[in-house]
Design a protein around this motif. Structure first.
Motif, PDB file in Angstrom:
ATOM      1  N   LEU A 132     -49.797   7.213  34.237  1.00  0.00           N
ATOM      2  CA  LEU A 132     -48.868   8.336  34.142  1.00  0.00           C
ATOM      3  C   LEU A 132     -47.447   7.880  34.433  1.00  0.00           C
ATOM      4  O   LEU A 132     -46.493   8.318  33.790  1.00  0.00           O
ATOM      5  CB  LEU A 132     -49.284   9.453  35.101  1.00  0.00           C
ATOM      6  CG  LEU A 132     -50.684  10.011  34.860  1.00  0.00           C
ATOM      7  CD1 LEU A 132     -50.992  11.133  35.840  1.00  0.00           C
ATOM      8  CD2 LEU A 132     -50.833  10.508  33.433  1.00  0.00           C
TER       9      LEU A 132
ATOM     10  N   ALA B  85     -45.944   6.075  31.487  1.00  0.00           N
ATOM     11  CA  ALA B  85     -45.476   7.006  30.470  1.00  0.00           C
ATOM     12  C   ALA B  85     -44.101   7.538  30.834  1.00  0.00           C
ATOM     13  O   ALA B  85     -43.216   7.675  29.986  1.00  0.00           O
ATOM     14  CB  ALA B  85     -46.472   8.156  30.316  1.00  0.00           C
ATOM     15  N   GLN B  86     -43.929   7.799  32.148  1.00  0.00           N
ATOM     16  CA  GLN B  86     -42.655   8.344  32.612  1.00  0.00           C
ATOM     17  C   GLN B  86     -41.532   7.316  32.428  1.00  0.00           C
ATOM     18  O   GLN B  86     -40.437   7.642  31.974  1.00  0.00           O
ATOM     19  CB  GLN B  86     -42.783   8.703  34.093  1.00  0.00           C
ATOM     20  CG  GLN B  86     -42.108  10.006  34.440  1.00  0.00           C
ATOM     21  CD  GLN B  86     -42.579  10.503  35.783  1.00  0.00           C
ATOM     22  OE1 GLN B  86     -42.896   9.704  36.670  1.00  0.00           O
ATOM     23  NE2 GLN B  86     -42.630  11.795  35.946  1.00  0.00           N
TER      24      GLN B  86
ATOM     25  N   ALA C  63     -41.299   9.296  28.253  1.00  0.00           N
ATOM     26  CA  ALA C  63     -42.039  10.363  27.590  1.00  0.00           C
ATOM     27  C   ALA C  63     -41.750  11.688  28.276  1.00  0.00           C
ATOM     28  O   ALA C  63     -41.712  11.766  29.498  1.00  0.00           O
ATOM     29  CB  ALA C  63     -43.534  10.068  27.637  1.00  0.00           C
TER      30      ALA C  63
ATOM     31  N   THR D 140     -46.307  13.561  27.479  1.00  0.00           N
ATOM     32  CA  THR D 140     -47.248  12.972  28.423  1.00  0.00           C
ATOM     33  C   THR D 140     -48.548  13.766  28.426  1.00  0.00           C
ATOM     34  O   THR D 140     -49.645  13.215  28.404  1.00  0.00           O
ATOM     35  CB  THR D 140     -46.669  12.964  29.852  1.00  0.00           C
ATOM     36  OG1 THR D 140     -45.346  12.454  29.803  1.00  0.00           O
ATOM     37  CG2 THR D 140     -47.523  12.134  30.780  1.00  0.00           C
TER      38      THR D 140
ATOM     39  N   VAL E 196     -51.107  11.518  26.576  1.00  0.00           N
ATOM     40  CA  VAL E 196     -51.674  10.680  27.637  1.00  0.00           C
ATOM     41  C   VAL E 196     -52.769  11.416  28.410  1.00  0.00           C
ATOM     42  O   VAL E 196     -53.919  10.982  28.461  1.00  0.00           O
ATOM     43  CB  VAL E 196     -50.578  10.192  28.611  1.00  0.00           C
ATOM     44  CG1 VAL E 196     -51.183   9.276  29.661  1.00  0.00           C
ATOM     45  CG2 VAL E 196     -49.462   9.484  27.853  1.00  0.00           C
ATOM     46  N   LYS E 197     -52.407  12.558  28.987  1.00  0.00           N
ATOM     47  CA  LYS E 197     -53.371  13.231  29.866  1.00  0.00           C
ATOM     48  C   LYS E 197     -54.549  13.826  29.093  1.00  0.00           C
ATOM     49  O   LYS E 197     -55.707  13.655  29.465  1.00  0.00           O
ATOM     50  CB  LYS E 197     -52.673  14.351  30.650  1.00  0.00           C
ATOM     51  CG  LYS E 197     -51.702  13.852  31.703  1.00  0.00           C
ATOM     52  CD  LYS E 197     -51.137  15.045  32.460  1.00  0.00           C
ATOM     53  CE  LYS E 197     -50.035  14.631  33.416  1.00  0.00           C
ATOM     54  NZ  LYS E 197     -49.382  15.815  34.005  1.00  0.00           N
TER      55      LYS E 197
END
Lengths: 314, 288
Positions: A203, A206-207, A211, A216, A220-221
């Protein structure tokens, strides 16, 4: 109350990595069967035998083989089409709304965890405690404009009485709202726990890559918890197809508005109790049991529940 | 996060809280008010505690306090089922996790299949079976099927597999303890929190079950509270003025109070067990 900081990786999403194959002790048969025997007996008598006996009943009457007669009569029953259509419409409405509610709330809560988040989770969870006839009772009040806290909304929809709300096609709307209120909370808690269990570095990566919160979530999640989403969807599908209590109890509030054979389970119940026709009841409930087993099977293979058992995972 | 999206987020969460919370708040407040006040007053007013007492005595006057009989029945059925299911599933979960034996894999597969199966799917086949055995209408037709609790076995299995080291059992074996003694004196005491959790889930399941007792029981003296609640609604017209007996003082506040009593143990239990329920251990897997 603190939110969970060290969540246990869940069985479905992240199976316990197989420990180097540990040798279980060779069975001391007597002791082992004293431990599992009673449960096995219950599994046979209350899990397998009823299904087997129903199969027998659907084909044999008073000792003579009836062929597929009971099955044929069930499939020719004019009420079957109505009941199947009701259940299908209910599932088509309820499942997407339930899933959307669960996903959007779990993700929104997870975007900024905190004390409010815990309190809100409890608020979402509590309606799950009001089930069965108590839930139907509560929602009868909620759709009665006289007493409901939602009465401005009801008047907006031109609902003058509970009978209005339960007549014709709007029964399905009431069942949907009720079903979402009762079931969403539990799944929100489950999904929130799964989101909490996601590895933090992914996570964060991604940050760092810039994103947005939305991206995200979407890229991603969501893919990382999709086994949970499948689990929610399939097991809700299975339980929704068996709907019985809600239409039964709601019909006490508006007699004559909801048919006693509204759902498939109600129809099977009518065969067994009103008609005293066990063969037909058995045939219909076996058909529904097959749907349940199929859904269970898909859940097991999709979510790899087996993988929690290290020695059987390969 | 921009101010706008923060506002939208708060609004969304709050809206959901209203949708989920309002019915429950209404249910808590309704017994404090009179029937007139419920239909004419503001939807979320607080009446008085005296009204709760009145509503309770009206409920008690229904068939000479039959509601207490139903509460008692619910407690007996749930307690007996939970007790038997613990006796069955804790040893089974332990043996499945810690021993290898013929049929182990089949037992595990069948348990997981029946665990995920919606409970309603087996009710009618069970009814046919019980009716062939002449057991319908008896307490056993409710207690015994409810005692079969594969989700409990699965939870016990997961617990023993993850939290009970083999070395501990081996140490016991070196000391000459028998396999059954190891289970009773080593495994069970260490598993107390897990057993409590299984008991809690099992209790929730038994207490809320409607379809099974509805199909099995026909005499209203054997009813559970869930069934009784429905027969109370049907015969008094509490939610539907066109049916029922007008001379009984059972109206909306009484019905709401009965509904509240029916879910009170769960509301209290959920608040107390909140911490356990969050562990994400597929806590919802047993819900119907």
């Amino acid at each position: 109350m603190k939110t969970l900081t060290t969540p246990r990786p869940s069985a479905a999403a992240a199976p316990v990595p197989a420990t180097p194959r540990r040798r279980r002790r060779p069975a001391r048969t007597a002791a082992v069967w004293i431990l599992v025997g009673p449960y096995t007996a219950f599994l046979v008598v209350f899990g397998l035998a009823p299904a087997g006996y129903a199969l027998w009943t659907s084909f044999v009457d008073n000792g003579s083989f009836t062929g597929g007669r009971d099955w044929a009569t069930v499939f020719e029953d004019y009420r079957l089409g109505d009941a199947a259509a009701n259940v299908a419409t209910y599932l088509l409405l309820w499942l997407p709304i339930l899933l959307l509610t669960v996903l959007s709330l779990a993700f929104t809560l997870h975007a900024r965890p905190g004390r409010t988040t815990s309190a809100l989770q409890l608020v979402y969870y509590l309606p799950g405690a009001v089930t069965g006839s108590a839930a139907a009772l509560l929602w009868l009040f909620m759709v009665s404009p006289d007493s409901s806290p939602f009465s401005p909304l009801l008047k907006l929809m031109d609902i003058q009485s509970a009978t209005d709300a339960l007549s014709g096609g709007s029964v399905i709307a009431v069942l949907t709202v009720m079903g979402v209120a009762v079931h969403a909370g539990g799944w929100i808690v489950v999904l929130y726990g799964a989101l909490n269990a996601l590895p933090k570095d992914v996570l964060e990566a991604a940050q760092v890559d810039g994103a947005s919160a939305w991206r995200t979530m979407w890229h991603v999640k969501l893919p990382m918890v999709r086994t949970y989403v499948a689990f929610v969807l399939i097991s809700s599908f299975a339980s929704g197809s068996q709907v019985f209590v809600e239409p039964t109890v709601l019909s006490t509030g508006a007699p004559g508005q909801i048919s006693p054979t509204w759902s498939l389970n109600q129809l099977a119940y009518t065969y067994a109790t009103q008609d005293g026709d066990f063969g037909k009841a058995a045939a219909l409930s076996l058909a529904m049991l097959a749907v349940g087993v199929l859904a269970a099977w898909i859940v097991i293979t999709r979510t790899r529940m087996y993988a929690t058992d290290s020695s059987d995972s390969r | 996060m921009t101010a706008l999206s923060r506002g939208a987020r708060a609004l969304f969460l709050l809206g959901a809280a209203v949708f989920f919370g309002l019915p429950l708040l209404w249910l808590l407040l309704a017994p404090t008010r009179t029937a007139d006040d419920l239909t004419t007053g503001s939807p979320l007013g607080f009446g008085s505690l005296g009204n709760v007492g009145d509503a309770w005595s009206h409920l008690m006057s229904y068939n000479d306090g039959q509601i207490t009989l139903w509460i008692g029945n619910s407690i007996i059925y749930a307690a007996a089922s939970v007790a038997v299911s613990l006796l069955l599933c804790v040893p089974a979960g332990y043996a499945l996790a810690k021993h290898d034996f013929a049929g182990r894999r089949a037992l595990l597969t069948l348990s997981i299949v029946t665990m995920i199966l919606p409970p309603a799917a087996l009710v009618l086949p069970l009814y046919l079976e019980m009716s062939a055995l002449n057991l319908t209408g008896t307490v056993w037709s409710v207690i015994l099927p409810l005692s079969f609790y594969p989700f409990g076995v699965y939870l016990a299995f997961l617990h023993f597999q993850a939290n009970l080291p083999d070395s501990l059992l081996d140490a016991g074996r070196v000391d000459g303890a028998s396999e059954l003694r190891l289970f009773w004196s080593v495994a069970v005491p260490l598993a107390r929190p897990a057993i409590a959790l299984i008991a809690f889930f099992g209790f929730v399941r038994c207490w809320t079950d409607f379809f099974l007792p509805f199909v099995m029981l026909s005499d209203d003296r054997t009813f559970t509270l869930q069934l009784g609640l429905m027969s109370l609604l049907q015969s008094t017209g509490a939610v539907n003025n066109s049916s029922g007996f007008a001379d009984l003082d059972i109206h909306q506040p009484e019905a709401a109070l009965a509904g509240l009593v029916a879910c009170a143990p769960l509301l209290i239990g959920f608040v107390l067990a909140q911490r356990f329920l969050r562990t994400g251990l597929l806590a919802g897997a047993e819900k119907g």
